[in-house]
Scaffold this motif. Structure first.
Motif, PDB file in Angstrom:
ATOM      1  N   PRO A  59       0.823  -1.218   0.000  1.00 29.81           N
ATOM      2  CA  PRO A  59       0.000   0.000   0.000  1.00 29.81           C
ATOM      3  C   PRO A  59       0.852   1.262   0.000  1.00 29.81           C
ATOM      4  O   PRO A  59       0.440   2.301  -0.510  1.00 29.81           O
ATOM      5  CB  PRO A  59      -0.811  -0.131   1.294  1.00 29.81           C
ATOM      6  CG  PRO A  59       0.018  -1.001   2.190  1.00 29.81           C
ATOM      7  CD  PRO A  59       0.694  -1.979   1.265  1.00 29.81           C
ATOM      8  N   TRP A  60       2.060   1.174   0.571  1.00 32.41           N
ATOM      9  CA  TRP A  60       2.925   2.352   0.632  1.00 32.41           C
ATOM     10  C   TRP A  60       3.576   2.638  -0.719  1.00 32.41           C
ATOM     11  O   TRP A  60       3.789   3.794  -1.068  1.00 32.41           O
ATOM     12  CB  TRP A  60       3.959   2.154   1.726  1.00 32.41           C
ATOM     13  CG  TRP A  60       3.271   1.856   3.028  1.00 32.41           C
ATOM     14  CD1 TRP A  60       2.531   2.724   3.785  1.00 32.41           C
ATOM     15  CD2 TRP A  60       3.211   0.591   3.692  1.00 32.41           C
ATOM     16  NE1 TRP A  60       2.012   2.074   4.878  1.00 32.41           N
ATOM     17  CE2 TRP A  60       2.421   0.768   4.866  1.00 32.41           C
ATOM     18  CE3 TRP A  60       3.740  -0.662   3.433  1.00 32.41           C
ATOM     19  CZ2 TRP A  60       2.152  -0.267   5.757  1.00 32.41           C
ATOM     20  CZ3 TRP A  60       3.480  -1.698   4.318  1.00 32.41           C
ATOM     21  CH2 TRP A  60       2.692  -1.493   5.462  1.00 32.41           C
ATOM     22  N   LYS A  61       3.880   1.596  -1.479  1.00 31.02           N
ATOM     23  CA  LYS A  61       4.387   1.798  -2.833  1.00 31.02           C
ATOM     24  C   LYS A  61       3.300   2.415  -3.707  1.00 31.02           C
ATOM     25  O   LYS A  61       3.573   3.257  -4.565  1.00 31.02           O
ATOM     26  CB  LYS A  61       4.850   0.463  -3.426  1.00 31.02           C
ATOM     27  CG  LYS A  61       5.395   0.559  -4.853  1.00 31.02           C
ATOM     28  CD  LYS A  61       6.681   1.353  -4.927  1.00 31.02           C
ATOM     29  CE  LYS A  61       7.272   1.311  -6.323  1.00 31.02           C
ATOM     30  NZ  LYS A  61       8.532   2.055  -6.446  1.00 31.02           N
ATOM     31  N   GLU A  62       2.058   2.011  -3.483  1.00 35.38           N
ATOM     32  CA  GLU A  62       0.934   2.568  -4.235  1.00 35.38           C
ATOM     33  C   GLU A  62       0.787   4.059  -3.933  1.00 35.38           C
ATOM     34  O   GLU A  62       0.512   4.863  -4.832  1.00 35.38           O
ATOM     35  CB  GLU A  62      -0.346   1.824  -3.878  1.00 35.38           C
ATOM     36  CG  GLU A  62      -1.563   2.289  -4.666  1.00 35.38           C
ATOM     37  CD  GLU A  62      -2.823   1.562  -4.251  1.00 35.38           C
ATOM     38  OE1 GLU A  62      -3.505   1.018  -5.145  1.00 35.38           O
ATOM     39  OE2 GLU A  62      -3.141   1.542  -3.042  1.00 35.38           O
ATOM     40  N   MET A  67       8.930   5.815  -4.793  1.00 35.96           N
ATOM     41  CA  MET A  67       9.761   5.163  -3.779  1.00 35.96           C
ATOM     42  C   MET A  67      10.804   4.265  -4.438  1.00 35.96           C
ATOM     43  O   MET A  67      10.492   3.476  -5.316  1.00 35.96           O
ATOM     44  CB  MET A  67       8.881   4.330  -2.834  1.00 35.96           C
ATOM     45  CG  MET A  67       9.657   3.554  -1.778  1.00 35.96           C
ATOM     46  SD  MET A  67       8.647   2.266  -0.975  1.00 35.96           S
ATOM     47  CE  MET A  67       7.357   3.244  -0.227  1.00 35.96           C
ATOM     48  N   GLN A  68      12.046   4.389  -4.006  1.00 41.17           N
ATOM     49  CA  GLN A  68      13.129   3.561  -4.526  1.00 41.17           C
ATOM     50  C   GLN A  68      13.424   2.428  -3.551  1.00 41.17           C
ATOM     51  O   GLN A  68      13.718   2.680  -2.374  1.00 41.17           O
ATOM     52  CB  GLN A  68      14.388   4.404  -4.743  1.00 41.17           C
ATOM     53  CG  GLN A  68      14.228   5.495  -5.784  1.00 41.17           C
ATOM     54  CD  GLN A  68      13.963   4.921  -7.167  1.00 41.17           C
ATOM     55  OE1 GLN A  68      14.654   4.010  -7.621  1.00 41.17           O
ATOM     56  NE2 GLN A  68      12.950   5.464  -7.847  1.00 41.17           N
ATOM     57  N   GLY A 155      -5.873   4.061  13.394  1.00 41.52           N
ATOM     58  CA  GLY A 155      -6.775   4.086  12.246  1.00 41.52           C
ATOM     59  C   GLY A 155      -6.030   4.184  10.924  1.00 41.52           C
ATOM     60  O   GLY A 155      -6.413   3.552   9.938  1.00 41.52           O
ATOM     61  N   ALA A 156      -4.936   4.974  10.922  1.00 39.88           N
ATOM     62  CA  ALA A 156      -4.145   5.127   9.698  1.00 39.88           C
ATOM     63  C   ALA A 156      -3.461   3.817   9.319  1.00 39.88           C
ATOM     64  O   ALA A 156      -3.446   3.430   8.146  1.00 39.88           O
ATOM     65  CB  ALA A 156      -3.107   6.232   9.888  1.00 39.88           C
ATOM     66  N   ILE A 157      -2.906   3.127  10.323  1.00 41.55           N
ATOM     67  CA  ILE A 157      -2.251   1.846  10.051  1.00 41.55           C
ATOM     68  C   ILE A 157      -3.269   0.815   9.585  1.00 41.55           C
ATOM     69  O   ILE A 157      -3.019   0.043   8.643  1.00 41.55           O
ATOM     70  CB  ILE A 157      -1.512   1.333  11.304  1.00 41.55           C
ATOM     71  CG1 ILE A 157      -0.337   2.257  11.638  1.00 41.55           C
ATOM     72  CG2 ILE A 157      -1.004  -0.092  11.087  1.00 41.55           C
ATOM     73  CD1 ILE A 157       0.746   2.295  10.585  1.00 41.55           C
ATOM     74  N   ALA A 158      -4.431   0.788  10.230  1.00 39.56           N
ATOM     75  CA  ALA A 158      -5.470  -0.159   9.838  1.00 39.56           C
ATOM     76  C   ALA A 158      -5.887   0.057   8.393  1.00 39.56           C
ATOM     77  O   ALA A 158      -6.090  -0.911   7.640  1.00 39.56           O
ATOM     78  CB  ALA A 158      -6.679  -0.019  10.764  1.00 39.56           C
ATOM     79  N   LYS A 159      -6.000   1.302   7.991  1.00 38.19           N
ATOM     80  CA  LYS A 159      -6.364   1.615   6.608  1.00 38.19           C
ATOM     81  C   LYS A 159      -5.307   1.097   5.635  1.00 38.19           C
ATOM     82  O   LYS A 159      -5.640   0.504   4.597  1.00 38.19           O
ATOM     83  CB  LYS A 159      -6.533   3.129   6.445  1.00 38.19           C
ATOM     84  CG  LYS A 159      -6.949   3.566   5.056  1.00 38.19           C
ATOM     85  CD  LYS A 159      -7.104   5.079   4.984  1.00 38.19           C
ATOM     86  CE  LYS A 159      -7.479   5.528   3.577  1.00 38.19           C
ATOM     87  NZ  LYS A 159      -7.607   7.004   3.493  1.00 38.19           N
ATOM     88  N   ASP A 160      -4.041   1.308   5.975  1.00 35.55           N
ATOM     89  CA  ASP A 160      -2.951   0.828   5.112  1.00 35.55           C
ATOM     90  C   ASP A 160      -2.950  -0.696   5.040  1.00 35.55           C
ATOM     91  O   ASP A 160      -2.770  -1.285   3.963  1.00 35.55           O
ATOM     92  CB  ASP A 160      -1.599   1.315   5.646  1.00 35.55           C
ATOM     93  CG  ASP A 160      -1.400   2.813   5.472  1.00 35.55           C
ATOM     94  OD1 ASP A 160      -2.170   3.434   4.713  1.00 35.55           O
ATOM     95  OD2 ASP A 160      -0.484   3.355   6.111  1.00 35.55           O
ATOM     96  N   GLU A 166      -5.957  -6.149   0.529  1.00 31.37           N
ATOM     97  CA  GLU A 166      -6.804  -6.127  -0.669  1.00 31.37           C
ATOM     98  C   GLU A 166      -5.969  -6.341  -1.928  1.00 31.37           C
ATOM     99  O   GLU A 166      -6.322  -7.133  -2.813  1.00 31.37           O
ATOM    100  CB  GLU A 166      -7.542  -4.789  -0.757  1.00 31.37           C
ATOM    101  CG  GLU A 166      -8.470  -4.661  -1.952  1.00 31.37           C
ATOM    102  CD  GLU A 166      -9.147  -3.294  -2.025  1.00 31.37           C
ATOM    103  OE1 GLU A 166     -10.013  -3.119  -2.911  1.00 31.37           O
ATOM    104  OE2 GLU A 166      -8.801  -2.397  -1.224  1.00 31.37           O
ATOM    105  N   LEU A 167      -4.823  -5.658  -2.007  1.00 26.92           N
ATOM    106  CA  LEU A 167      -3.942  -5.807  -3.166  1.00 26.92           C
ATOM    107  C   LEU A 167      -3.324  -7.202  -3.214  1.00 26.92           C
ATOM    108  O   LEU A 167      -3.189  -7.799  -4.288  1.00 26.92           O
ATOM    109  CB  LEU A 167      -2.843  -4.741  -3.133  1.00 26.92           C
ATOM    110  CG  LEU A 167      -3.299  -3.291  -3.304  1.00 26.92           C
ATOM    111  CD1 LEU A 167      -2.155  -2.324  -3.028  1.00 26.92           C
ATOM    112  CD2 LEU A 167      -3.838  -3.067  -4.716  1.00 26.92           C
ATOM    113  N   LEU A 168      -2.923  -7.714  -2.053  1.00 28.84           N
ATOM    114  CA  LEU A 168      -2.361  -9.068  -1.984  1.00 28.84           C
ATOM    115  C   LEU A 168      -3.388 -10.093  -2.437  1.00 28.84           C
ATOM    116  O   LEU A 168      -3.077 -11.019  -3.196  1.00 28.84           O
ATOM    117  CB  LEU A 168      -1.911  -9.370  -0.553  1.00 28.84           C
ATOM    118  CG  LEU A 168      -1.387 -10.777  -0.283  1.00 28.84           C
ATOM    119  CD1 LEU A 168      -0.086 -11.030  -1.039  1.00 28.84           C
ATOM    120  CD2 LEU A 168      -1.174 -10.994   1.225  1.00 28.84           C
ATOM    121  N   LYS A 169      -4.615  -9.944  -1.976  1.00 27.99           N
ATOM    122  CA  LYS A 169      -5.699 -10.853  -2.346  1.00 27.99           C
ATOM    123  C   LYS A 169      -5.907 -10.862  -3.856  1.00 27.99           C
ATOM    124  O   LYS A 169      -6.021 -11.922  -4.477  1.00 27.99           O
ATOM    125  CB  LYS A 169      -6.976 -10.421  -1.637  1.00 27.99           C
ATOM    126  CG  LYS A 169      -8.217 -11.249  -1.957  1.00 27.99           C
ATOM    127  CD  LYS A 169      -9.420 -10.709  -1.182  1.00 27.99           C
ATOM    128  CE  LYS A 169     -10.712 -11.389  -1.586  1.00 27.99           C
ATOM    129  NZ  LYS A 169     -10.775 -12.775  -1.067  1.00 27.99           N
TER     130      LYS A 169
END
Length: 336
Positions: A59-62, A67-68, A155-160, A166-169
Motif C-alpha cells: 500500500p505504501w508503494k501505491e 519510492m526507490q 486508524g491510519a495503520i489499519a487503513k494501510d 486487498e492488493l495481496l488478495k
C-alpha cells in the motif's frame, strides 16, 4: 529579552504538558487485519515470504510510486531484507525476522531514526481459501506517546493494512485462478543421463547463472560429439527460501552416461513423475511449481529430487513467449 523569556516559558509549558499527557496516553499500538484469500496456504505464504513481490501489492508503494527500493540478499525467507527511500515514505529498512512455512512469518521495520515496528503474518487454511492475518505492534517512548491522544495512528495503520491485504488478495487469487488450468499428468519418466554444471546459488541471481552456464554445457557436449537426448534442462535439488538459495544444475540430457572434465554426470533412474506442459515466459514457472506443490499435498505424494525443467523451445528462433514450451517434471518417491 522579554520575548525570549516568554518563549522559553511557552516551550517549558509545552514540554510539561507533553510530560503530563504522556503519563495518561497509551504507549503501545497493536492491531490486526484479516481477509480470506481464495488460494492454497502455500501460495499465499510463498508470496508474502518473497520480498520481490511486495512492490506489486504494498500500500505504501501505491501511495508513493517514486519510492526507490533496494533489495537485499537473501530476498526470500528468514533474513531477507530490503531498504527504501522516498519523498513521501522517508527512509527505512524491513527484514523478515522469522519464517515457518507455510503457517507464519514475522517482520521488523526500522524507520531510520524514528523508531521501529514489528508485524506478524499468519496463514490458516479455512473453507474457501486461506485466512490471512496481518498484525502490527509498536511502542512509543515517553513522552512522545502523548501524540497518540491527538492522532488516529491506529486508524491510519489499519487503513494501510486493509489496502495491502486487498492488493495481496487480488494478486494471489489471479495467480490461483491460472493454476487450475494447468493439466497435471502422471507419466513414466525414463532413465535420464545428464552432463551438467551444478552449484548452490542465490535464487535472485539464478537467471544470470543459467544464462552463463547453459551455453558452456552445450558447447562441451557439442565439442565432445556426445549424442543428445533432449533440450537443455534445469535440475533443482533444493529450493531453500529460508536462505534464499537453490542447489541447481544447468544440464544437457545425453543418450548414455558420459564423463567430461569440469562437468558433473547426473543419473536419474526410471520412475513415475508428475508432468506439466507450460506455455509462456519463464516468469510464469513459479505458478506452475506452486500448483504442483499443492497437488502433491492434496494427493499425499512426495517428490523425489531433482525437479526437472526441460526448455523445449529454442527462444532465439521463437521470439513469441506465448509459444515457449517448458516441461516441468516432478519425480515421485515410492509410487508404483
Amino acid at each position: 529579552m522579554q520575548i525570549l523569556k516568554i518563549g522559553l516559558i511557552v516551550v517549558l509549558g509545552l514540554v510539561g504538558l507533553a510530560a503530563v499527557l504522556g503519563l495518561i496516553a497509551p504507549r503501545e499500538v497493536a492491531l490486526s487485519r484479516s481477509t480470506v484469500i481464495k488460494a492454497p496456504q502455500e501460495m499465499v505464504f510463498g508470496t508474502v515470504n518473497d520480498l520481490n513481490t511486495w512492490e506489486s501489492w504494498s500500500p505504501w508503494k501505491e501511495m508513493d510510486p517514486a519510492m526507490q527500493v533496494t533489495m537485499g540478499k537473501p530476498s526470500v525467507g528468514e533474513g531477507a531484507h530490503y531498504s527504501w527511500t522516498g519523498e513521501q515514505s522517508g527512509e527505512g529498512r524491513m527484514e523478515i525476522t522469522s519464517a515457518t512455512a507455510p503457517e507464519k512469518l514475522t517482520t521488523h521495520v526500522d524507520f531510520k531514526g524514528q523508531g521501529g515496528a514489528d508485524a506478524a503474518w499468519t496463514f490458516e487454511p479455512v473453507e474457501g481459501g486461506t485466512q490471512t492475518t496481518w498484525a502490527f505492534h509498536t511502542v512509543f517512548p515517553y513522552p512522545f506517546n502523548a501524540m497518540l491522544l491527538f492522532q488516529d495512528f491506529e486508524g491510519a495503520i489499519a487503513k494501510d493494512y486493509d489496502r495491502g491485504l486487498e492488493l495481496l488478495k487480488e494478486q494471489v487469487e489471479a495467480k490461483a485462478m491460472a493454476a487450475p488450468q494447468l493439466k497435471i499428468q502422471v507419466v513414466d519418466l525414463p532413465m535420464h543421463y545428464f552432463l551438467a554444471l551444478r552449484q548452490t546459488v542465490d535464487i535472485s541471481s539464478m537467471d544470470k547463472v543459467f544464462a552463463t552456464n547453459t551455453p558452456k554445457v552445450h558447447q562441451a557436449v557439442t565439442g565432445a560429439g556426445l549424442p543428445r537426448a533432449g533440450m537443455p534442462c534445469g535440475l533443482y535439488f533444493t529450493w531453500d527460501e529460508a536462505t534464499g538459495t537453490t542447489d541447481c544444475a544447468q544440464a544437457i540430457p545425453l543418450a548414455k552416461a558420459h564423463t567430461l572434465n569440469g562437468f558433473e554426470t547426473i543419473e536419474i533412474p526410471e520412475q513415475k513423475a508428475l508432468l506439466v506442459d507450460h506455455y509462456g515466459s519463464y516468469g510464469g514457472l513459479g505458478a506452475v511449481h506452486e500448483a504442483i506443490d499443492g497437488y502433491l499435498k492434496i494427493e499425499g505424494l512426495t517428490a523425489a529430487m531433482p525437479v526437472i525443467e526441460e526448455y523445449v523451445t529454442d527462444t532465439v528462433a521463437e521470439p513469441d513467449t506465448s509459444k515457449w514450451l517448458t516441461r516441468v517434471y516432478y519425480p515421485l518417491a515410492a509410487m508404483n
